[in-house]
Design a protein around this motif. Structure first.
Motif, PDB file in Angstrom:
ATOM      1  N   HIS A 379     -18.755  16.900 -14.516  1.00  0.00           N
ATOM      2  CA  HIS A 379     -19.373  17.208 -15.914  1.00  0.00           C
ATOM      3  C   HIS A 379     -20.813  17.156 -15.834  1.00  0.00           C
ATOM      4  CE1 HIS A 379     -18.809  20.244 -19.335  1.00  0.00           C
ATOM      5  NE2 HIS A 379     -20.231  20.607 -18.470  1.00  0.00           N
ATOM      6  N   ALA A 380     -21.379  17.602 -14.800  1.00  0.00           N
ATOM      7  CA  ALA A 380     -22.910  17.095 -14.668  1.00  0.00           C
ATOM      8  C   ALA A 380     -23.895  16.790 -15.673  1.00  0.00           C
ATOM      9  CB  ALA A 380     -23.052  17.060 -12.753  1.00  0.00           C
ATOM     10  N   SER A 381     -24.005  18.743 -15.851  1.00  0.00           N
ATOM     11  CA  SER A 381     -24.602  19.021 -16.806  1.00  0.00           C
ATOM     12  C   SER A 381     -23.967  18.224 -17.968  1.00  0.00           C
ATOM     13  CB  SER A 381     -24.545  20.533 -16.481  1.00  0.00           C
ATOM     14  OG  SER A 381     -23.141  20.709 -17.030  1.00  0.00           O
ATOM     15  N   TYR A 382     -23.096  18.426 -17.930  1.00  0.00           N
ATOM     16  CA  TYR A 382     -23.471  17.807 -19.441  1.00  0.00           C
ATOM     17  C   TYR A 382     -23.335  16.324 -19.696  1.00  0.00           C
ATOM     18  CZ  TYR A 382     -20.392  17.375 -23.547  1.00  0.00           C
ATOM     19  OH  TYR A 382     -20.268  16.963 -25.023  1.00  0.00           O
ATOM     20  N   ASN A 383     -23.281  15.279 -19.004  1.00  0.00           N
ATOM     21  CA  ASN A 383     -23.787  14.554 -18.944  1.00  0.00           C
ATOM     22  C   ASN A 383     -25.105  14.256 -18.848  1.00  0.00           C
ATOM     23  OD1 ASN A 383     -25.122  12.346 -16.551  1.00  0.00           O
ATOM     24  ND2 ASN A 383     -23.437  11.358 -17.650  1.00  0.00           N
ATOM     25  N   ARG A 384     -25.813  14.757 -18.138  1.00  0.00           N
ATOM     26  CA  ARG A 384     -27.193  15.041 -18.372  1.00  0.00           C
ATOM     27  C   ARG A 384     -27.419  15.853 -19.548  1.00  0.00           C
ATOM     28  NH1 ARG A 384     -30.746  16.783 -14.125  1.00  0.00           N
ATOM     29  NH2 ARG A 384     -30.171  16.771 -11.675  1.00  0.00           N
ATOM     30  N   TRP A 385     -26.968  16.648 -20.746  1.00  0.00           N
ATOM     31  CA  TRP A 385     -27.419  17.081 -21.875  1.00  0.00           C
ATOM     32  C   TRP A 385     -26.918  15.485 -22.320  1.00  0.00           C
ATOM     33  CZ3 TRP A 385     -25.267  17.374 -26.606  1.00  0.00           C
ATOM     34  CH2 TRP A 385     -25.899  17.481 -27.303  1.00  0.00           C
ATOM     35  N   LEU A 386     -25.805  14.761 -22.572  1.00  0.00           N
ATOM     36  CA  LEU A 386     -25.440  13.679 -23.787  1.00  0.00           C
ATOM     37  C   LEU A 386     -26.557  12.703 -23.029  1.00  0.00           C
ATOM     38  CD1 LEU A 386     -21.877  13.474 -22.560  1.00  0.00           C
ATOM     39  CD2 LEU A 386     -23.029  14.272 -24.989  1.00  0.00           C
ATOM     40  N   VAL A 387     -27.369  12.332 -21.587  1.00  0.00           N
ATOM     41  CA  VAL A 387     -28.065  11.262 -21.889  1.00  0.00           C
ATOM     42  C   VAL A 387     -29.932  12.299 -22.277  1.00  0.00           C
ATOM     43  CG1 VAL A 387     -30.276  10.218 -20.082  1.00  0.00           C
ATOM     44  CG2 VAL A 387     -27.039  10.753 -20.037  1.00  0.00           C
ATOM     45  N   ARG A 388     -29.783  13.425 -22.377  1.00  0.00           N
ATOM     46  CA  ARG A 388     -31.831  13.740 -22.784  1.00  0.00           C
ATOM     47  C   ARG A 388     -31.107  13.590 -24.434  1.00  0.00           C
ATOM     48  NH1 ARG A 388     -35.455  15.823 -21.694  1.00  0.00           N
ATOM     49  NH2 ARG A 388     -36.541  17.905 -22.416  1.00  0.00           N
ATOM     50  N   TYR A 389     -30.559  14.333 -24.813  1.00  0.00           N
ATOM     51  CA  TYR A 389     -30.592  14.543 -26.077  1.00  0.00           C
ATOM     52  C   TYR A 389     -29.248  13.643 -27.367  1.00  0.00           C
ATOM     53  CZ  TYR A 389     -31.652  18.787 -24.701  1.00  0.00           C
ATOM     54  OH  TYR A 389     -32.423  19.564 -23.810  1.00  0.00           O
ATOM     55  N   ILE A 390     -28.343  12.499 -26.956  1.00  0.00           N
ATOM     56  CA  ILE A 390     -27.955  11.428 -27.586  1.00  0.00           C
ATOM     57  C   ILE A 390     -28.680   9.983 -27.271  1.00  0.00           C
ATOM     58  CG2 ILE A 390     -25.777  10.675 -28.667  1.00  0.00           C
ATOM     59  CD1 ILE A 390     -24.757  12.967 -27.585  1.00  0.00           C
ATOM     60  N   TYR A 391     -28.133   9.751 -25.846  1.00  0.00           N
ATOM     61  CA  TYR A 391     -28.068   8.627 -25.152  1.00  0.00           C
ATOM     62  C   TYR A 391     -29.876   8.097 -25.331  1.00  0.00           C
ATOM     63  CZ  TYR A 391     -28.405   4.281 -21.903  1.00  0.00           C
ATOM     64  OH  TYR A 391     -28.450   3.337 -21.487  1.00  0.00           O
ATOM     65  N   ILE A 392     -30.145   8.973 -25.080  1.00  0.00           N
ATOM     66  CA  ILE A 392     -32.222   8.781 -24.858  1.00  0.00           C
ATOM     67  C   ILE A 392     -32.594   8.512 -26.726  1.00  0.00           C
ATOM     68  CG2 ILE A 392     -34.692   8.963 -24.372  1.00  0.00           C
ATOM     69  CD1 ILE A 392     -33.828   9.828 -21.786  1.00  0.00           C
ATOM     70  N   PRO A 393     -32.322   9.363 -27.086  1.00  0.00           N
ATOM     71  CA  PRO A 393     -32.704   9.536 -28.060  1.00  0.00           C
ATOM     72  C   PRO A 393     -32.211   7.722 -29.301  1.00  0.00           C
ATOM     73  CG  PRO A 393     -32.395  11.982 -28.232  1.00  0.00           C
ATOM     74  CD  PRO A 393     -31.964  10.851 -26.198  1.00  0.00           C
ATOM     75  N   LEU A 394     -31.082   7.812 -29.055  1.00  0.00           N
ATOM     76  CA  LEU A 394     -29.733   6.507 -29.935  1.00  0.00           C
ATOM     77  C   LEU A 394     -31.396   4.980 -28.640  1.00  0.00           C
ATOM     78  CD1 LEU A 394     -26.764   7.842 -29.735  1.00  0.00           C
ATOM     79  CD2 LEU A 394     -28.128   7.172 -32.244  1.00  0.00           C
ATOM     80  N   GLY A 395     -31.649   5.373 -28.410  1.00  0.00           N
ATOM     81  CA  GLY A 395     -32.174   3.911 -27.478  1.00  0.00           C
ATOM     82  C   GLY A 395     -32.015   3.374 -26.452  1.00  0.00           C
ATOM     83  N   GLY A 396     -31.335   4.127 -25.747  1.00  0.00           N
ATOM     84  CA  GLY A 396     -31.538   4.374 -23.864  1.00  0.00           C
ATOM     85  C   GLY A 396     -29.854   2.769 -23.953  1.00  0.00           C
ATOM     86  N   SER A 397     -31.054   2.710 -22.577  1.00  0.00           N
ATOM     87  CA  SER A 397     -30.162   0.860 -22.018  1.00  0.00           C
ATOM     88  C   SER A 397     -30.428  -0.208 -23.008  1.00  0.00           C
ATOM     89  CB  SER A 397     -31.085   0.892 -21.150  1.00  0.00           C
ATOM     90  OG  SER A 397     -32.185   0.773 -20.643  1.00  0.00           O
ATOM     91  N   ARG A 398     -31.360   0.033 -24.341  1.00  0.00           N
ATOM     92  CA  ARG A 398     -31.272  -1.249 -25.249  1.00  0.00           C
ATOM     93  C   ARG A 398     -29.808  -1.298 -25.968  1.00  0.00           C
ATOM     94  NH1 ARG A 398     -34.845  -0.224 -28.311  1.00  0.00           N
ATOM     95  NH2 ARG A 398     -35.548   2.201 -27.951  1.00  0.00           N
TER      96      ARG A 398
END
Length: 527
Positions: A379-398
């Protein structure tokens, strides 16, 4: 010593390949025996068409519905594609014209899917759009949009799509016209699109910077004259593109409405006016032929092996640890191939209609040996969505050790309000943390000698074997046995009969990961 290491490295792939081939031959032979021995006890078998007197496993409701509706879906989408492409070609429609065209086309599709109940969709879509006009330019945007959409998601599930009877008994007769698909299940994807539109609109108002020139210099697709998905997604759009007509066409776009793949609003709106031109006609045709070939593979699998029927029937509890492992492994491969076919089918019709969406299954499940690569390719498109709209706004790798808990909890709630899905999500997070720690440790090692490279490869193979085992347990708990069955699985494989099987599993996965690493090395050398 170095010469011995290099010499063994050259011979090792042939040995590993031979071992894996023998294992798969044994799996096929044993599964055929199990299917023959237990056929009378399996649920969901129907008369087959591939072989004389064969039975077809249609025990999975999702696959059964998709497979049964393929003729009408294909007819409908062929008509949609012809109409949409003809309107664009003969009327020279721009983005807003195509948006209105797709709204009209998609509304007829939604009326068939949901019957009278599709009227419940539009108030929520309208409220979301009006809500964004209020909060998109405020500092409370992220908090407000998530509270609103989580509230809508949970209420839709709790009240199971609502009922017309809540407006009075005179409207109760409309509850009999529910269509062929429950609208609130499909609305999960609409929630993701509403969130995508909201964030892209919010960032457009902030004039978020994306270095387009630097990207084009690095991207092979963009260099050669095409437009890659990342560029479509990241570059800013004029505020005029965030109109209600484009918003509504994005939410109800027929080819991707039912199951995705998930496309960001920026990428969708960019292609309404000008297609990405990544795929030539012959590429789309070849994509369709590969889909037909893959469909035949799952038909052969379901006619011969009946993996999912074993899971649905509960017969796996009566099997030996070895047979239980074989069936579990087969169920996961069936699930991968099922979603592969469903997502590629709808993506194919989207491509034909002029909208390129991300590929959902770019890599085979058997070619993923860590959790990160698994989730990037399942479900790679969902993974992209999660990274763009949750993971990065929450601070990403930090803040990644915190992010994964938020992300997988949302993924579980988004799928359904069930404890077994939450247990799957939290088990996955527990397995993810050691992998992230190990990756950080391995990345600090300086591999300068052949011996050092060998040690690094061995550590990756061992870690991969552990990860694959944990992944199988998490998915089996989430989709088959539930959280109450995890202790039973552990006790079964920690018994005197199960321990040798568990050790053999780990060794097999270890050798399989080493083979994957050799293949990756060969691909890098060819580049």
């Amino acid at each position: 010593m170095t010469g011995v290491v290099i010499g063994w490295k050259r011979k090792e792939p042939a040995f590993l390949l031979l071992y894996i081939v023998v294992v798969f031959i044994y799996f096929i032979h044993r599964t055929l025996q199990l299917a023959h021995e237990h056929r009378s006890k399996l649920y969901g078998l129907r008369p087959g068409w591939l072989f004389p007197h064969s039975l077809n496993d249609v025990s999975d409701a999702q696959w059964r519905n998709f497979r049964g509706n393929l003729p009408i879906l294909t007819s409908v989408f062929a008509l949609f594609a012809v109409v949409a492409n003809a309107l664009k070609a003969f009327l020279s429609l721009g983005a807003k014209g195509m948006a209105i065209s797709w709204i009209l086309i998609s509304l007829s599709y939604l009326a068939y899917l949901h019957g009278a109940w599709y009227f419940f969709l539009f108030p929520q879509m309208l409220y979301s759009f009006l809500f964004l006009q209020i909060f998109a330019r405020t500092k409370y945007f992220s908090f407000a949009i998530w509270v609103f959409n989580i509230f809508v998601l949970v209420c839709n599930r709790i009240y199971e799509g609502y009922s017309f009877s809540i407006f009075g008994e005179q409207w109760a007769y409309l509850d009999n016209f529910r269509g062929t698909f429950r609208w609130h299940i499909c609305f999960n994807f609409v929630i993701l699109r509403m969130l995508s539109f909201g964030y892209d609109y919010h960032w457009a108002n902030q004039q978020r910077h994306f270095d387009q020139r630097k990207h084009i210099q690095r991207c092979h697709t963009c260099k050669s004259g095409g437009i890659c998905y990342q560029l479509l997604q990241e570059r800013s759009l004029p505020i005029d593109n965030f109109s209600f007509s484009v918003y509504l066409s994005y939410l109800v776009y027929a080819p991707l409405y039912l199951a995705g793949p998930i496309i960001s609003f920026n990428a969708f709106a960019s292609q309404l006016d000008m297609p990405a031109r990544i795929f030539a006609t012959r590429d789309v045709l070849w994509y369709g032929l590969r889909w037909i070939f893959s469909f035949m593979i799952i038909e052969i699998m379901n006619h011969l092996f009946h993996y999912n029927a074993f899971a649905v029937s509960g017969l796996w509890r009566s099997l030996s640890p070895m047979d239980m492992f074989i069936i579990t492994y087969g169920v996961l491969n069936f699930m991968w191939l099922k979603f592969f076919l469903i997502w590629r089918y709808f993506r194919l019709w989207s491509l034909i209609s002029g909208i390129e969406a991300p590929e959902n299954m770019p890599r085979c499940i058997n070619n993923c040996y860590n959790l990160e690569s698994f989730w990037k390719n399942w479900h790679a498109s969902y993974n992209r969505w999660l990274v763009r709209y949750i993971y990065i706004p929450l601070g990403g790798s930090r803040t990644k050790f915190l992010n994964i808990w938020v992300i997988f909890t949302f993924v579980a709630i988004w799928h359904d309000l069930e404890w077994k899905l939450l247990s799957w999500a939290w088990l996955t997070c527990l397995f993810f943390i050691p992998e992230m720690v190990a990756k950080s440790a391995i990345s600090t090692l300086q591999v300068e000698t052949a011996s050092g490279e060998l040690l690094s490869r061995e550590l990756k193979a061992v870690a991969g074997a552990i990860t694959i085992t944990c992944l199988m347990v998490a998915n089996f708990a989430g989709y088959v046995v539930g959280p109450s069955g995890v202790n039973w699985i552990i006790s079964r494989f920690s018994s005197r009969e199960g321990l040798p099987v568990l050790c053999w599993m780990m060794v097999t996965f270890y050798l399989a990961v080493k083979l994957i690493l050799h293949i990756e090395d060969a691909k890098r050398k060819q580049q």
